[in-house]
Design a protein around this motif. Structure first.
Motif, PDB file in Angstrom:
ATOM      1  N   ALA A  71       0.823  -1.198   0.000  1.00 10.40           N
ATOM      2  CA  ALA A  71       0.000   0.000   0.000  1.00 10.40           C
ATOM      3  C   ALA A  71       0.863   1.257   0.000  1.00 10.40           C
ATOM      4  CB  ALA A  71      -0.924  -0.004   1.219  1.00 10.40           C
ATOM      5  N   ALA A  72       1.974   1.220   0.722  1.00 13.64           N
ATOM      6  CA  ALA A  72       2.877   2.374   0.744  1.00 13.64           C
ATOM      7  C   ALA A  72       3.482   2.608  -0.634  1.00 13.64           C
ATOM      8  CB  ALA A  72       3.976   2.145   1.777  1.00 13.64           C
ATOM      9  N   ARG A  73       3.856   1.529  -1.315  1.00 11.81           N
ATOM     10  CA  ARG A  73       4.433   1.683  -2.654  1.00 11.81           C
ATOM     11  C   ARG A  73       3.397   2.197  -3.646  1.00 11.81           C
ATOM     12  NH1 ARG A  73       6.820  -3.531  -1.135  1.00 11.81           N
ATOM     13  NH2 ARG A  73       9.024  -3.201  -0.602  1.00 11.81           N
ATOM     14  N   MET A  74       2.167   1.726  -3.504  1.00 11.97           N
ATOM     15  CA  MET A  74       1.118   2.198  -4.407  1.00 11.97           C
ATOM     16  C   MET A  74       0.809   3.677  -4.194  1.00 11.97           C
ATOM     17  SD  MET A  74      -1.514  -1.039  -4.419  1.00 11.97           S
ATOM     18  CE  MET A  74      -2.665  -0.144  -5.470  1.00 11.97           C
ATOM     19  N   ASP A  75       1.032   4.160  -2.975  1.00 13.04           N
ATOM     20  CA  ASP A  75       0.812   5.575  -2.684  1.00 13.04           C
ATOM     21  C   ASP A  75       1.991   6.443  -3.105  1.00 13.04           C
ATOM     22  OD1 ASP A  75      -1.687   5.095  -1.678  1.00 13.04           O
ATOM     23  OD2 ASP A  75      -1.008   4.914   0.402  1.00 13.04           O
ATOM     24  N   GLY A  76       2.997   5.838  -3.700  1.00 18.24           N
ATOM     25  CA  GLY A  76       4.123   6.604  -4.216  1.00 18.24           C
ATOM     26  C   GLY A  76       5.350   6.621  -3.335  1.00 18.24           C
ATOM     27  N   ALA A  77       5.378   5.824  -2.278  1.00 20.73           N
ATOM     28  CA  ALA A  77       6.539   5.794  -1.394  1.00 20.73           C
ATOM     29  C   ALA A  77       7.679   5.029  -2.049  1.00 20.73           C
ATOM     30  CB  ALA A  77       6.168   5.133  -0.061  1.00 20.73           C
ATOM     31  N   ASN A  78       8.883   5.550  -1.936  1.00 16.67           N
ATOM     32  CA  ASN A  78      10.045   4.829  -2.439  1.00 16.67           C
ATOM     33  C   ASN A  78      10.474   3.781  -1.416  1.00 16.67           C
ATOM     34  OD1 ASN A  78      11.523   6.216  -0.421  1.00 16.67           O
ATOM     35  ND2 ASN A  78      11.939   7.914  -1.843  1.00 16.67           N
ATOM     36  N   GLU A  79      11.546   3.063  -1.715  1.00 16.49           N
ATOM     37  CA  GLU A  79      11.949   1.959  -0.847  1.00 16.49           C
ATOM     38  C   GLU A  79      12.407   2.453   0.523  1.00 16.49           C
ATOM     39  OE1 GLU A  79      11.611  -1.317  -1.232  1.00 16.49           O
ATOM     40  OE2 GLU A  79      10.435  -0.698  -2.969  1.00 16.49           O
ATOM     41  N   TRP A  80      13.083   3.572   0.567  1.00 18.22           N
ATOM     42  CA  TRP A  80      13.520   4.108   1.853  1.00 18.22           C
ATOM     43  C   TRP A  80      12.326   4.512   2.707  1.00 18.22           C
ATOM     44  CZ3 TRP A  80      17.267   4.043   5.136  1.00 18.22           C
ATOM     45  CH2 TRP A  80      17.367   5.007   6.129  1.00 18.22           C
ATOM     46  N   GLN A  81      11.343   5.135   2.104  1.00 17.98           N
ATOM     47  CA  GLN A  81      10.140   5.520   2.838  1.00 17.98           C
ATOM     48  C   GLN A  81       9.360   4.293   3.292  1.00 17.98           C
ATOM     49  OE1 GLN A  81       8.460   8.019  -0.216  1.00 17.98           O
ATOM     50  NE2 GLN A  81       9.207   9.919   0.731  1.00 17.98           N
ATOM     51  N   THR A  82       9.332   3.268   2.465  1.00 20.65           N
ATOM     52  CA  THR A  82       8.669   2.019   2.857  1.00 20.65           C
ATOM     53  C   THR A  82       9.373   1.382   4.042  1.00 20.65           C
ATOM     54  OG1 THR A  82       8.020   1.677   0.552  1.00 20.65           O
ATOM     55  CG2 THR A  82       7.877  -0.217   2.030  1.00 20.65           C
ATOM     56  N   PHE A  83      10.686   1.426   4.011  1.00 25.06           N
ATOM     57  CA  PHE A  83      11.466   0.902   5.141  1.00 25.06           C
ATOM     58  C   PHE A  83      11.150   1.666   6.426  1.00 25.06           C
ATOM     59  CE2 PHE A  83      15.336   1.642   7.685  1.00 25.06           C
ATOM     60  CZ  PHE A  83      15.521   0.357   8.185  1.00 25.06           C
ATOM     61  N   LEU A  84      11.048   2.979   6.342  1.00 19.61           N
ATOM     62  CA  LEU A  84      10.741   3.788   7.520  1.00 19.61           C
ATOM     63  C   LEU A  84       9.328   3.521   8.032  1.00 19.61           C
ATOM     64  CD1 LEU A  84      12.353   7.221   6.561  1.00 19.61           C
ATOM     65  CD2 LEU A  84      13.280   5.435   8.047  1.00 19.61           C
ATOM     66  N   ILE A  85       8.401   3.167   7.133  1.00 21.45           N
ATOM     67  CA  ILE A  85       7.042   2.828   7.554  1.00 21.45           C
ATOM     68  C   ILE A  85       7.031   1.504   8.321  1.00 21.45           C
ATOM     69  CG2 ILE A  85       4.765   2.149   6.683  1.00 21.45           C
ATOM     70  CD1 ILE A  85       5.163   4.184   4.434  1.00 21.45           C
ATOM     71  N   ALA A  86       7.853   0.550   7.877  1.00 24.63           N
ATOM     72  CA  ALA A  86       7.908  -0.759   8.537  1.00 24.63           C
ATOM     73  C   ALA A  86       8.722  -0.724   9.826  1.00 24.63           C
ATOM     74  CB  ALA A  86       8.487  -1.800   7.585  1.00 24.63           C
ATOM     75  N   LEU A  87       9.622   0.241   9.965  1.00 24.36           N
ATOM     76  CA  LEU A  87      10.543   0.259  11.104  1.00 24.36           C
ATOM     77  C   LEU A  87       9.843   0.326  12.459  1.00 24.36           C
ATOM     78  CD1 LEU A  87      13.565   0.184  11.668  1.00 24.36           C
ATOM     79  CD2 LEU A  87      13.583   2.684  11.615  1.00 24.36           C
ATOM     80  N   PRO A  88       8.800   1.152  12.655  1.00 22.52           N
ATOM     81  CA  PRO A  88       8.158   1.182  13.983  1.00 22.52           C
ATOM     82  C   PRO A  88       7.564  -0.153  14.416  1.00 22.52           C
ATOM     83  CG  PRO A  88       7.532   3.108  12.697  1.00 22.52           C
ATOM     84  CD  PRO A  88       8.243   2.192  11.768  1.00 22.52           C
ATOM     85  N   LEU A  89       7.255  -1.027  13.473  1.00 23.84           N
ATOM     86  CA  LEU A  89       6.654  -2.316  13.822  1.00 23.84           C
ATOM     87  C   LEU A  89       7.682  -3.301  14.376  1.00 23.84           C
ATOM     88  CD1 LEU A  89       4.266  -2.765  10.757  1.00 23.84           C
ATOM     89  CD2 LEU A  89       3.755  -1.802  13.016  1.00 23.84           C
ATOM     90  N   VAL A  90       8.967  -2.996  14.233  1.00 22.24           N
ATOM     91  CA  VAL A  90      10.012  -3.916  14.710  1.00 22.24           C
ATOM     92  C   VAL A  90      10.805  -3.287  15.861  1.00 22.24           C
ATOM     93  CG1 VAL A  90      10.209  -5.080  12.484  1.00 22.24           C
ATOM     94  CG2 VAL A  90      11.626  -3.074  12.946  1.00 22.24           C
ATOM     95  N   ARG A  91      10.207  -2.338  16.566  1.00 19.94           N
ATOM     96  CA  ARG A  91      10.913  -1.688  17.665  1.00 19.94           C
ATOM     97  C   ARG A  91      11.328  -2.656  18.779  1.00 19.94           C
ATOM     98  NH1 ARG A  91       7.240   3.439  19.061  1.00 19.94           N
ATOM     99  NH2 ARG A  91       5.655   1.860  18.590  1.00 19.94           N
ATOM    100  N   PRO A  92      10.512  -3.665  19.139  1.00 21.74           N
ATOM    101  CA  PRO A  92      11.016  -4.626  20.138  1.00 21.74           C
ATOM    102  C   PRO A  92      12.293  -5.323  19.699  1.00 21.74           C
ATOM    103  CG  PRO A  92       8.647  -4.839  19.873  1.00 21.74           C
ATOM    104  CD  PRO A  92       9.100  -3.930  18.794  1.00 21.74           C
ATOM    105  N   GLY A  93      12.405  -5.604  18.411  1.00 19.77           N
ATOM    106  CA  GLY A  93      13.632  -6.214  17.909  1.00 19.77           C
ATOM    107  C   GLY A  93      14.821  -5.281  18.017  1.00 19.77           C
ATOM    108  N   LEU A  94      14.616  -4.004  17.768  1.00 17.06           N
ATOM    109  CA  LEU A  94      15.700  -3.025  17.904  1.00 17.06           C
ATOM    110  C   LEU A  94      16.196  -2.968  19.344  1.00 17.06           C
ATOM    111  CD1 LEU A  94      14.261  -0.120  15.710  1.00 17.06           C
ATOM    112  CD2 LEU A  94      15.932  -1.842  15.044  1.00 17.06           C
ATOM    113  N   ALA A  95      15.257  -2.988  20.294  1.00 17.63           N
ATOM    114  CA  ALA A  95      15.646  -2.973  21.710  1.00 17.63           C
ATOM    115  C   ALA A  95      16.408  -4.236  22.080  1.00 17.63           C
ATOM    116  CB  ALA A  95      14.406  -2.824  22.587  1.00 17.63           C
ATOM    117  N   ALA A  96      15.970  -5.381  21.568  1.00 11.85           N
ATOM    118  CA  ALA A  96      16.659  -6.642  21.866  1.00 11.85           C
ATOM    119  C   ALA A  96      18.062  -6.646  21.276  1.00 11.85           C
ATOM    120  CB  ALA A  96      15.853  -7.814  21.318  1.00 11.85           C
TER     121      ALA A  96
END
Length: 290
Positions: free
Chosen positions: A187-212
């Protein structure tokens, strides 16, 4: 149809039996806590006493007659602990930051871009990096650092610790990125987001992994003795662990100073794990269960 009265009675759960099991489990856990923290507590209380008081009552708390901070005074006046703490902080923060950034980008790429047989090969290499201890490559590492002209520098430690931590960090982060909904990224790509922006959209969903990842990386780096002793043995670049080890050798008969040095070396590690233990446990348990 059968009425409620005709249904078989539900088995009665013996709450007393379950309560007894819970009590037993908590007793066992408390016993392990005492075994783990007991020696640290003994070291701390004895570092606050005089030498006669240490031998007269090693398990007794300091009193008005036995309390003394002379050991800590000698540590800071004769040792180099302020510089050691500064060096450990620089190395740990830098290596953790680089590990989190590089492992997150690599894990996202391995999960998102399936390049035929290349992804399993790269994933296998990271798994091999987890299984093989980096200390086996000490001699090649020394040759590389000498060739680069960075022996006896903090940069050498930062690079080695980053390389040491990335395999496990990538493996852990891949499990989190696999749980990010594909529909969200599409959905992010269809809205015109590039790969970096898509990565930033997915990043908040893996915050527990970042803390670990940050916690798993931080504790071994702060507590390591091997590479500081080999790659940065100079007094200006000594870390806390190396400084404590050398202080112990110099003041072996000065028990208050010896115990004060051990306390200064262990307490930061205990505090770090206490502060980040929840993120450490939740991040690892969620990551390895996905």
């Amino acid at each position: 149809m059968t009425s409620i009265a005709d249904q078989p009675p539900k088995p009665v759960v013996d709450d007393r039996r379950w309560s007894a099991e819970r009590v037993l489990v908590h007793v066992i856990l408390l016993a392990f806590v005492v075994l783990a923290l007991g020696p640290i507590f003994v070291v701390i209380i004895n570092s606050l006493k005089t030498t006669p008081a240490i031998f007269g009552g090693p398990f007794a708390l300091p009193t008005a007659e036995t309390f003394s901070l002379d050991g800590y005074v000698r540590v800071f006046t004769r040792g180099n602990f302020i510089a050691n703490y500064s060096n450990s902080l620089i190395v740990t923060v830098s290596a953790v930051a680089l590990t989190v950034v590089f492992s997150t980008l690599a894990a996202y790429a391995l999960v998102e871009y399936r390049l035929t047989a290349l992804v399993p090969i790269l994933t296998g290499l990271f798994l091999i990096g987890v299984m093989l201890p980096i200390r086996l490559g000490t001699i090649p590492i020394i040759k590389i650092m000498v060739a680069w002209g960075i022996m006896d520098t903090l940069l050498a430690l930062i690079l080695v610790y980053t390389a040491m931590s990335i395999p496990l960090a990538v493996t852990l982060m891949m499990t989190y990125f696999r749980t990010v909904p594909t529909e969200l990224k599409e959905a992010a790509r269809m809205d015109g987001a590039n790969e970096w922006q898509t990565f930033l959209i997915a990043l908040p969903l893996v915050r527990p992994g970042l803390a670990a990842v940050a916690t798993v990386t931080m504790l071994p780096i702060w507590n390591d003795l091997w590479f500081p002793l080999i790659l940065a043995p100079g007094k200006a670049n000594q870390t806390v662990t190396l400084g404590v080890q050398q202080f112990v050798g110099q003041f072996l008969n000065d028990y208050p100073a010896l115990l004060a040095a051990l306390t200064l070396g262990a307490v930061p590690l205990v505090l770090l794990f206490t502060v980040f233990s929840r993120q450490f446990i939740s991040g690892l348990s969620q990551g390895y269960s996905k």
